[in-house]
Design an enzyme around this catalytic site. Structure first.
Site, PDB file in Angstrom:
ATOM      1  N   HIS A 117     -27.875  41.202  -4.422  1.00 41.87           N
ATOM      2  CA  HIS A 117     -27.060  41.147  -2.987  1.00 41.87           C
ATOM      3  C   HIS A 117     -27.733  42.162  -2.068  1.00 41.87           C
ATOM      4  CE1 HIS A 117     -25.270  44.980  -3.850  1.00 41.87           C
ATOM      5  NE2 HIS A 117     -25.241  44.705  -5.166  1.00 41.87           N
ATOM      6  N   ARG A 120     -19.732  40.542  -2.774  1.00 43.60           N
ATOM      7  CA  ARG A 120     -21.427  41.013  -2.368  1.00 43.60           C
ATOM      8  C   ARG A 120     -22.383  39.985  -2.667  1.00 43.60           C
ATOM      9  NH1 ARG A 120     -19.429  44.769  -5.931  1.00 43.60           N
ATOM     10  NH2 ARG A 120     -20.990  45.831  -7.540  1.00 43.60           N
ATOM     11  N   GLU A 159     -21.678  43.018 -11.846  1.00 46.22           N
ATOM     12  CA  GLU A 159     -22.348  44.165 -11.834  1.00 46.22           C
ATOM     13  C   GLU A 159     -22.124  44.704 -13.093  1.00 46.22           C
ATOM     14  OE1 GLU A 159     -24.722  46.008 -12.165  1.00 46.22           O
ATOM     15  OE2 GLU A 159     -24.773  46.893 -10.120  1.00 46.22           O
ATOM     16  N   HIS A 184     -20.091  47.325 -15.402  1.00 46.33           N
ATOM     17  CA  HIS A 184     -18.782  48.070 -15.152  1.00 46.33           C
ATOM     18  C   HIS A 184     -19.142  49.591 -15.219  1.00 46.33           C
ATOM     19  CE1 HIS A 184     -14.622  49.192 -15.105  1.00 46.33           C
ATOM     20  NE2 HIS A 184     -14.241  48.036 -14.848  1.00 46.33           N
ATOM     21  N   HIS A 204     -26.428  41.084  -9.053  1.00 44.65           N
ATOM     22  CA  HIS A 204     -26.304  42.723  -8.907  1.00 44.65           C
ATOM     23  C   HIS A 204     -27.469  43.515  -9.552  1.00 44.65           C
ATOM     24  CE1 HIS A 204     -22.236  41.749  -7.619  1.00 44.65           C
ATOM     25  NE2 HIS A 204     -22.189  41.040  -8.511  1.00 44.65           N
TER      26      HIS A 204
HETATM   27  O1  LIG Z   1     -22.937  51.410  -8.001  1.00 46.09           O
HETATM   28  C1  LIG Z   1     -23.397  50.258  -8.712  1.00 46.09           C
HETATM   29  O2  LIG Z   1     -22.662  49.595  -9.063  1.00 46.09           O
HETATM   30  C2  LIG Z   1     -25.015  50.071  -9.107  1.00 46.09           C
HETATM   31  C3  LIG Z   1     -25.588  49.053  -7.930  1.00 46.09           C
HETATM   32  O3  LIG Z   1     -25.520  49.409  -6.643  1.00 46.09           O
HETATM   33  O4  LIG Z   1     -25.648  51.480  -8.900  1.00 46.09           O
HETATM   34  P1  LIG Z   1     -26.791  52.142  -9.716  1.00 46.09           P
HETATM   35  O5  LIG Z   1     -28.054  51.950  -8.625  1.00 46.09           O
HETATM   36  O6  LIG Z   1     -26.337  53.193 -10.157  1.00 46.09           O
HETATM   37  O7  LIG Z   1     -27.002  51.057 -10.870  1.00 46.09           O
END
Ligand SMILES: O=C(O)[C@@H](CO)OP(=O)(O)O
Length: 252
Positions: A27, A78, A105, A107, A200
Protein backbone atom coordinates in the site's frame (compact mmCIF):
# COMPACT_ATOMS: atom_id res chain seq x y z
CA UNK A 1 20.86 -9.60 -0.43
CA UNK A 2 20.07 -9.00 -4.06
CA UNK A 3 17.14 -6.65 -3.52
CA UNK A 4 17.11 -3.14 -4.79
CA UNK A 5 14.51 -0.82 -6.28
CA UNK A 6 15.71 -0.97 -9.87
CA UNK A 7 15.22 -3.67 -12.45
CA UNK A 8 17.25 -6.77 -11.70
CA UNK A 9 17.56 -10.30 -13.03
CA UNK A 10 16.01 -9.77 -16.42
CA UNK A 11 16.50 -13.03 -18.32
CA UNK A 12 17.05 -13.38 -22.07
CA UNK A 13 13.92 -12.61 -24.11
CA UNK A 14 13.21 -16.26 -25.02
CA UNK A 15 12.70 -17.14 -21.37
CA UNK A 16 9.60 -14.94 -21.26
CA UNK A 17 7.67 -17.62 -23.15
CA UNK A 18 5.33 -19.76 -21.02
CA UNK A 19 5.81 -17.72 -17.89
CA UNK A 20 3.18 -16.85 -15.36
CA UNK A 21 2.88 -13.35 -13.99
CA UNK A 22 2.25 -11.99 -10.51
CA UNK A 23 2.44 -8.39 -9.29
CA UNK A 24 2.68 -7.44 -5.61
CA UNK A 25 2.18 -3.88 -4.37
CA UNK A 26 2.61 -2.66 -0.81
CA UNK A 27 0.00 0.00 0.00
CA UNK A 28 0.95 3.66 -0.37
CA UNK A 29 2.09 5.65 2.65
CA UNK A 30 -0.41 5.37 5.54
CA UNK A 31 -1.11 7.97 8.23
CA UNK A 32 0.77 5.83 10.73
CA UNK A 33 3.69 5.24 8.36
CA UNK A 34 3.88 9.02 8.29
CA UNK A 35 3.63 9.26 12.09
CA UNK A 36 6.19 6.42 12.50
CA UNK A 37 3.78 4.25 14.51
CA UNK A 38 3.56 0.45 14.62
CA UNK A 39 0.39 -0.40 12.72
CA UNK A 40 -0.20 -4.11 12.17
CA UNK A 41 -3.96 -4.83 12.13
CA UNK A 42 -5.02 -1.27 13.05
CA UNK A 43 -7.07 0.02 10.13
CA UNK A 44 -5.49 3.37 9.26
CA UNK A 45 -5.98 5.09 5.92
CA UNK A 46 -3.62 6.43 3.24
CA UNK A 47 -2.09 9.91 3.37
CA UNK A 48 -2.28 12.20 0.31
CA UNK A 49 1.24 11.01 -0.49
CA UNK A 50 0.05 7.40 -0.19
CA UNK A 51 -2.81 8.06 -2.60
CA UNK A 52 -0.36 9.62 -5.08
CA UNK A 53 1.94 6.58 -4.74
CA UNK A 54 -0.96 4.22 -5.45
CA UNK A 55 -2.03 6.27 -8.47
CA UNK A 56 1.54 6.33 -9.75
CA UNK A 57 1.75 2.53 -9.41
CA UNK A 58 -1.43 2.16 -11.50
CA UNK A 59 -0.18 4.58 -14.16
CA UNK A 60 3.20 2.85 -14.42
CA UNK A 61 1.59 -0.57 -14.77
CA UNK A 62 -0.78 0.70 -17.47
CA UNK A 63 1.99 2.48 -19.38
CA UNK A 64 4.11 -0.68 -19.24
CA UNK A 65 1.23 -2.68 -20.76
CA UNK A 66 0.19 -4.73 -17.74
CA UNK A 67 -3.37 -5.86 -17.15
CA UNK A 68 -4.97 -8.05 -14.49
CA UNK A 69 -7.73 -10.64 -14.43
CA UNK A 70 -8.17 -10.81 -10.66
CA UNK A 71 -6.92 -8.93 -7.60
CA UNK A 72 -6.34 -10.02 -4.02
CA UNK A 73 -6.07 -7.71 -1.05
CA UNK A 74 -6.37 -7.67 2.72
CA UNK A 75 -9.35 -6.47 4.77
CA UNK A 76 -7.47 -3.28 5.77
CA UNK A 77 -8.36 -0.03 4.04
CA UNK A 78 -4.83 1.12 3.24
CA UNK A 79 -4.35 -1.92 0.99
CA UNK A 80 -7.93 -1.83 -0.35
CA UNK A 81 -7.76 1.88 -1.20
CA UNK A 82 -4.38 1.35 -2.87
CA UNK A 83 -6.00 -1.31 -5.01
CA UNK A 84 -8.90 1.02 -5.87
CA UNK A 85 -6.49 3.68 -7.13
CA UNK A 86 -4.52 1.13 -9.16
CA UNK A 87 -7.73 -0.26 -10.66
CA UNK A 88 -8.95 3.25 -11.42
CA UNK A 89 -5.74 4.31 -13.16
CA UNK A 90 -5.65 1.05 -15.13
CA UNK A 91 -9.36 1.23 -16.05
CA UNK A 92 -9.82 -2.18 -14.37
CA UNK A 93 -12.56 -1.35 -11.86
CA UNK A 94 -14.53 -4.37 -13.09
CA UNK A 95 -12.13 -7.19 -12.23
CA UNK A 96 -13.01 -9.56 -9.39
CA UNK A 97 -11.40 -8.70 -6.06
CA UNK A 98 -10.83 -11.18 -3.24
CA UNK A 99 -10.47 -9.66 0.24
CA UNK A 100 -8.77 -11.89 2.77
CA UNK A 101 -7.66 -11.34 6.36
CA UNK A 102 -4.87 -13.78 5.52
CA UNK A 103 -3.18 -10.98 3.53
CA UNK A 104 -3.37 -8.51 6.45
CA UNK A 105 -0.24 -6.88 7.80
CA UNK A 106 1.68 -8.90 10.40
CA UNK A 107 -0.06 -8.30 13.76
CA UNK A 108 2.07 -6.00 15.92
CA UNK A 109 0.72 -7.16 19.28
CA UNK A 110 1.25 -4.81 22.23
CA UNK A 111 3.38 -2.50 20.06
CA UNK A 112 0.34 -1.59 17.91
CA UNK A 113 -0.06 2.18 17.89
CA UNK A 114 3.24 2.96 19.65
CA UNK A 115 5.78 5.31 18.12
CA UNK A 116 8.73 3.37 16.66
CA UNK A 117 11.40 5.90 17.68
CA UNK A 118 10.06 6.15 21.24
CA UNK A 119 9.94 2.35 21.48
CA UNK A 120 13.55 2.14 20.24
CA UNK A 121 14.60 4.74 22.83
CA UNK A 122 12.93 2.64 25.54
CA UNK A 123 13.94 -0.90 24.52
CA UNK A 124 17.00 -0.27 22.30
CA UNK A 125 17.44 -0.38 18.53
CA UNK A 126 18.56 -3.98 18.55
CA UNK A 127 15.43 -5.24 20.32
CA UNK A 128 13.18 -3.18 18.06
CA UNK A 129 14.96 -4.52 14.95
CA UNK A 130 14.30 -8.05 16.20
CA UNK A 131 10.60 -7.26 16.72
CA UNK A 132 10.36 -5.54 13.34
CA UNK A 133 12.41 -7.74 11.06
CA UNK A 134 13.34 -11.09 12.61
CA UNK A 135 11.67 -14.18 11.22
CA UNK A 136 10.41 -15.92 14.31
CA UNK A 137 10.42 -13.51 17.26
CA UNK A 138 6.98 -11.93 17.74
CA UNK A 139 6.48 -8.60 19.50
CA UNK A 140 4.91 -8.85 23.01
CA UNK A 141 1.31 -10.11 22.76
CA UNK A 142 -1.79 -8.03 23.40
CA UNK A 143 -3.75 -8.94 26.48
CA UNK A 144 -6.99 -10.64 25.25
CA UNK A 145 -9.01 -7.94 27.04
CA UNK A 146 -7.10 -5.11 25.32
CA UNK A 147 -9.42 -2.85 23.26
CA UNK A 148 -6.94 -3.18 20.37
CA UNK A 149 -7.83 -6.86 19.80
CA UNK A 150 -9.76 -7.71 16.64
CA UNK A 151 -12.10 -10.14 18.40
CA UNK A 152 -15.20 -7.94 18.07
CA UNK A 153 -14.45 -6.45 14.66
CA UNK A 154 -17.21 -7.44 12.21
CA UNK A 155 -14.75 -8.05 9.38
CA UNK A 156 -13.36 -11.05 11.29
CA UNK A 157 -16.78 -12.47 12.23
CA UNK A 158 -16.16 -15.60 10.16
CA UNK A 159 -12.62 -16.16 11.45
CA UNK A 160 -12.40 -18.66 14.34
CA UNK A 161 -11.36 -16.90 17.55
CA UNK A 162 -8.22 -19.05 17.91
CA UNK A 163 -6.98 -17.86 14.51
CA UNK A 164 -7.29 -14.14 15.38
CA UNK A 165 -3.79 -13.20 16.56
CA UNK A 166 -2.73 -11.25 19.63
CA UNK A 167 0.74 -10.87 18.09
CA UNK A 168 2.58 -12.44 15.16
CA UNK A 169 6.12 -13.10 14.03
CA UNK A 170 6.84 -13.03 10.31
CA UNK A 171 6.82 -16.82 10.50
CA UNK A 172 3.23 -16.67 11.82
CA UNK A 173 2.32 -14.30 8.98
CA UNK A 174 3.78 -16.76 6.44
CA UNK A 175 1.72 -19.53 8.06
CA UNK A 176 -1.54 -17.63 7.78
CA UNK A 177 -0.88 -16.30 4.24
CA UNK A 178 0.02 -19.68 2.74
CA UNK A 179 -3.49 -21.19 2.87
CA UNK A 180 -4.89 -18.50 0.55
CA UNK A 181 -1.80 -18.72 -1.63
CA UNK A 182 -2.15 -22.49 -1.98
CA UNK A 183 -5.95 -22.68 -2.24
CA UNK A 184 -6.73 -19.65 -4.37
CA UNK A 185 -3.85 -17.48 -5.61
CA UNK A 186 -1.52 -20.17 -6.94
CA UNK A 187 -4.34 -22.02 -8.76
CA UNK A 188 -5.48 -18.72 -10.34
CA UNK A 189 -1.95 -18.01 -11.60
CA UNK A 190 -1.58 -21.56 -12.90
CA UNK A 191 -4.92 -21.22 -14.68
CA UNK A 192 -3.23 -18.42 -16.66
CA UNK A 193 -4.84 -15.48 -14.84
CA UNK A 194 -2.82 -12.33 -14.38
CA UNK A 195 -2.89 -11.72 -10.63
CA UNK A 196 -2.39 -8.50 -8.67
CA UNK A 197 -1.97 -8.51 -4.88
CA UNK A 198 -2.05 -5.28 -2.90
CA UNK A 199 -1.02 -5.91 0.67
CA UNK A 200 1.41 -4.84 3.38
CA UNK A 201 5.12 -4.61 4.12
CA UNK A 202 5.22 -7.80 6.12
CA UNK A 203 2.54 -9.84 4.35
CA UNK A 204 4.51 -9.16 1.14
CA UNK A 205 7.79 -10.08 2.93
CA UNK A 206 6.03 -13.32 3.89
CA UNK A 207 5.12 -14.07 0.26
CA UNK A 208 8.58 -13.08 -1.01
CA UNK A 209 10.23 -15.29 1.62
CA UNK A 210 8.13 -18.21 0.42
CA UNK A 211 8.47 -17.55 -3.33
CA UNK A 212 12.21 -16.76 -3.32
CA UNK A 213 13.07 -19.19 -0.52
CA UNK A 214 14.81 -16.36 1.34
CA UNK A 215 16.68 -17.66 4.39
CA UNK A 216 15.56 -16.78 7.92
CA UNK A 217 18.71 -14.66 8.25
CA UNK A 218 18.48 -12.82 4.93
CA UNK A 219 14.82 -11.90 5.43
CA UNK A 220 15.92 -9.49 8.19
CA UNK A 221 17.41 -7.22 5.50
CA UNK A 222 14.36 -7.17 3.22
CA UNK A 223 12.16 -4.06 3.24
CA UNK A 224 9.31 -3.51 0.80
CA UNK A 225 8.80 0.09 -0.40
CA UNK A 226 5.34 1.73 -0.41
CA UNK A 227 3.47 1.77 -3.70
CA UNK A 228 6.13 0.26 -6.01
CA UNK A 229 4.91 -2.69 -8.13
CA UNK A 230 7.04 -5.80 -7.60
CA UNK A 231 6.81 -7.84 -10.78
CA UNK A 232 7.29 -11.59 -10.76
CA UNK A 233 7.57 -13.88 -13.77
CA UNK A 234 7.14 -17.46 -12.61
CA UNK A 235 7.75 -20.86 -14.16
CA UNK A 236 5.19 -23.68 -14.32
CA UNK A 237 5.80 -24.64 -10.71
CA UNK A 238 5.59 -20.97 -9.69
CA UNK A 239 9.30 -20.64 -9.00
CA UNK A 240 10.52 -17.11 -9.78
CA UNK A 241 12.34 -16.78 -13.12
CA UNK A 242 12.72 -13.06 -12.71
CA UNK A 243 11.49 -10.38 -10.33
CA UNK A 244 12.00 -6.65 -10.24
CA UNK A 245 10.46 -3.40 -9.10
CA UNK A 246 8.65 -1.40 -11.75
CA UNK A 247 9.75 2.20 -11.31
CA UNK A 248 9.41 5.21 -13.59
CA UNK A 249 13.04 4.53 -14.52
CA UNK A 250 12.68 0.80 -15.23
CA UNK A 251 9.32 1.17 -17.02
CA UNK A 252 11.01 2.77 -20.07
O1 LIG B 1 3.81 -0.76 11.31
C1 LIG B 1 3.66 -1.75 10.59
O2 LIG B 1 2.66 -2.48 10.63
C2 LIG B 1 4.78 -2.12 9.63
C3 LIG B 1 4.58 -1.60 8.25
O3 LIG B 1 4.37 -0.25 8.20
O4 LIG B 1 5.96 -1.58 10.13
P1 LIG B 1 7.39 -2.25 10.07
O5 LIG B 1 8.17 -1.46 9.08
O6 LIG B 1 7.90 -2.08 11.46
O7 LIG B 1 7.25 -3.67 9.69
Amino acid sequence: MIWRTTAVHRPPYYLYIYMYQLVLIRHGQSTWNNENRFTGWIDVDLTHKGIAEAQQAGMLLKQAGYTFDVAYTSVLKRAIRTLWHVQDKMDLMYIPVVHSWRLNERHYGALSGLNKAETAAKYGNEQVLIWRRSYDTPPPALNPSDPRTSYYDARYADVPRELIPLTESLKDAVGRALPIWNKSIAPAIQAGRSVLITAHGNSIRALVKYLNEVSDTDIVGLNIPNGVPLIYKLDESLKPITYYYLTAESAH
